[in-house]
Scaffold this motif. Structure first.
Motif, mmCIF file in Angstrom:
data_model
loop_
_atom_site.group_PDB
_atom_site.id
_atom_site.type_symbol
_atom_site.label_atom_id
_atom_site.label_comp_id
_atom_site.label_asym_id
_atom_site.label_seq_id
_atom_site.Cartn_x
_atom_site.Cartn_y
_atom_site.Cartn_z
ATOM 1 N N MET A 1 -9.166 3.428 3.856
ATOM 2 C CA MET A 1 -9.725 3.799 2.554
ATOM 3 C C MET A 1 -11.007 4.615 2.736
ATOM 4 N N HIS B 1 0.806 -1.220 0.000
ATOM 5 C CA HIS B 1 0.000 0.000 0.000
ATOM 6 C C HIS B 1 0.837 1.267 0.000
ATOM 7 N N ARG B 2 2.188 1.124 0.068
ATOM 8 C CA ARG B 2 2.992 2.316 0.339
ATOM 9 C C ARG B 2 4.058 2.588 -0.719
ATOM 10 N N SER C 1 -7.419 10.519 -6.701
ATOM 11 C CA SER C 1 -7.288 9.257 -5.965
ATOM 12 C C SER C 1 -8.043 9.278 -4.640
ATOM 13 N N THR C 2 -8.415 10.468 -4.156
ATOM 14 C CA THR C 2 -9.195 10.592 -2.914
ATOM 15 C C THR C 2 -10.299 11.611 -3.137
ATOM 16 N N LEU D 1 1.154 6.626 1.636
ATOM 17 C CA LEU D 1 0.321 5.663 0.923
ATOM 18 C C LEU D 1 0.500 5.851 -0.586
ATOM 19 N N ASN E 1 -3.963 2.838 7.141
ATOM 20 C CA ASN E 1 -4.183 2.438 5.741
ATOM 21 C C ASN E 1 -5.608 2.710 5.290
ATOM 22 N N GLU F 1 -0.535 11.088 5.374
ATOM 23 C CA GLU F 1 -0.594 9.820 4.649
ATOM 24 C C GLU F 1 -0.619 9.938 3.131
ATOM 25 N N ILE F 2 -1.178 11.046 2.612
ATOM 26 C CA ILE F 2 -1.290 11.214 1.153
ATOM 27 C C ILE F 2 -0.935 12.656 0.781
ATOM 28 N N ASN G 1 -3.663 3.406 -3.192
ATOM 29 C CA ASN G 1 -3.289 2.411 -2.184
ATOM 30 C C ASN G 1 -2.497 1.255 -2.804
ATOM 31 N N ASP H 1 -0.655 6.524 -3.566
ATOM 32 C CA ASP H 1 -1.632 7.169 -4.445
ATOM 33 C C ASP H 1 -0.823 7.994 -5.448
ATOM 34 N N ARG I 1 -9.915 6.306 -2.662
ATOM 35 C CA ARG I 1 -10.015 6.586 -1.233
ATOM 36 C C ARG I 1 -11.190 7.534 -1.044
#
Ligand SMILES: [Zn+2]
Length: 458
Positions: free
Chosen positions: A200, A33-34, A122-123, A384, A198, A375-376, A421, A386, A152
């Motif tokens: 989502m 995931h990273r 992506s989110t 993560l 992690n 995280e993003i 992810n 993305d 996400r």
């Protein structure tokens, strides 16, 4: 973890890290995931690892984009009230939205989310605030759609409790009982919110706007959010009509109204924020309150141009949003970068916002708005995975030496490759997780069914 390593190599890289690190030719390596490595030059050879390699020559890698404002259900009501102001548009559309059911919600969410990922997002958040009685589980329908498309997701449990008979803008039939809203807010957090690293899916709470909810609902939703550790969102300072409403009803301007209710802070992000004075812009910076800037929607409704450069200068996180598809029929996040830059310059001259600042708004500052910046939002080892990869050697972009300028100033385009992810969502500009044509058919028939239902209502 026994997942293959993904190596994207030979591409330009804009990491959007705190130092603004860029590589003319470099690589991004993902495991599970990273992100595990980002750098310039050829990617290091791996030993004994199953690796999927992607030749990124002619492309630019950026963090996946973050969408900070949306109303997915509106995908089923695009192209209506085309010449209306916000209030006229709402008054025309509220009665249509009263007929949305679970099936329409699902079709709209699938279409809206598929469009977003194809534009490099992506989110995404979603602000859902219309919950007619007995039409199924609307929030669950969009959560399922996000799982299918694979991005996400940060949906909000929205709400309206101030109907027309009590001085609000929405008709009484689309507002809910306050106690039911509060219970549903707790339930949404209980059912869906995942605070893990992690994650989502995270939930936020989002009463709709000053003219559709009462002050006590805003205050109580604020209490729940802070007790449960989730974020707060609403619309603010979108039009002069709203400003007039607040002055008449509450004797203060919209920002002061929210601040009095405890609604400025670094756990809050607000959509639009167009009509702000200098003191209010400063308060956003001082409190760390985020702004979801939605240039296409603001233009579509003729609402005005948000003071983005001033907000960024004051230190407020400014992310980008497509807003609901009924006021931005395109619904693509990639093109909002270009519009944010152009609109900031219409307001403040050609140095008001750079291409790199527009990219930051679409990535790391969007992540800050959603509370996800650890995280993003940047390409850095440990974050993560993305990752968006954009073609810059095609007809629309080739020849522009600066890859970030090619992306932001050049024509909007579908993303070449999108990882969310660590999972491949878009490849060769095509959705890999679902069937676009089937999604398009689904939304066409859902929109038609909704229109027929509205027509049949006396
Ligand atoms: Zn909105």
């Amino acid at each position: 973890m026994n997942t293959p390593r993904i190596v994207i190599e030979g591409c330009s890289v804009a990491t959007v890290d705190a130092a603004g690190t860029e590589h003319e030719s470099g690589y991004v390596i993902v495991e599970g995931h990273r992100i595990v490595a980002v750098g310039g030059g050829p990617a290091p050879e791996d030993v004994g690892k199953e690796t999927w390699r992607f030749d990124g020559r002619g492309c630019l890698a950026t963090p996946g984009l973050v969408n900070c404002h949306h109303h997915l259900y509106q995908w089923a009501t695009r192209g209506l009230a085309q010449q209306a102001t916000l209030f006229e548009w709402l008054v025309e559309l509220y009665p249509v939205w009263a007929h949305v059911d679970e099936e329409i919600e699902r079709a709209a969410a699938r279409a809206g989310l598929a469009t977003l990922v194809r534009s490099g997002c992506s989110t995404s958040m979603d602000h859902h605030y219309v919950f007619p009685r007995g039409v199924g589980d609307l929030l669950a329908a969009e959560v399922e759609a996000a799982r299918e498309i694979g991005l996400r997701f940060h949906p909000t449990r929205g709400s309206m409790d101030l109907g027309h008979s009590h001085g609000g803008l929405p008709p009484d039939e689309v507002v809910e009982d306050r106690d039911e809203i509060l219970a549903a807010s707790e339930e949404a957090i209980e059912r869906f919110h995942d605070p893990s690293p992690n994650s989502m899916l995270r939930i936020a709470l989002a009463p709709c706007s000053p003219f559709s909810v009462v002050p006590v609902l805003l205050a109580k939703e604020g209490e729940i959010a802070r007790r449960r550790g989730v974020r707060l969102h609403t619309h603010l300072a979108e039009t002069e009509d709203e400003e007039e409403f607040c002055l008449q009803q509450y004797g203060v301007r919209p920002v002061e109204y929210l601040e009095d209710l405890g609604w400025l802070g670094d756990d809050v992000w607000l959509a639009h924020c167009i009509h702000l004075d200098e003191r209010e812009v400063r308060r956003f910076g001082e409190t760390g309150t985020g702004v979801a800037h939605c240039p296409s929607s603001n233009a579509r409704l003729g609402a005005g141009i948000a003071p983005v450069a001033a907000l960024v200068g004051a230190g407020a996180p400014v992310g980008l949003g497509v807003d609901g598809a009924a006021s931005n029929e395109a619904g693509e996040l990639g093109m909002e970068m270009r519009k944010a830059l152009l609109f900031a310059r219409l307001r403040g001259g050609p140095a008001a916002l750079t291409a790199r600042q527009a990219l930051e708004a679409a990535t790391i500052h969007g992540a800050r708005c959603l509370g996800w910046e650890a995280e993003i939002g940047s390409l850095e080892p440990g974050k993560l995975a993305d990752v968006a990869l954009w073609r810059i050697d095609d007809l629309g972009h080739a020849g522009i030496a600066d890859p970030v300028a090619a992306l932001v100033l050049g024509p909007p385009q579908p993303v070449e490759l999108l990882l969310v992810n660590g999972r491949l969502i878009v490849e060769g500009q095509e959705l890999r997780t679902s069937d676009e044509r089937e999604i398009a058919k689904g939304i066409a028939s859902a929109s038609k069914r909704l229109a027929e239902r509205v027509e049949a209502t006396p």
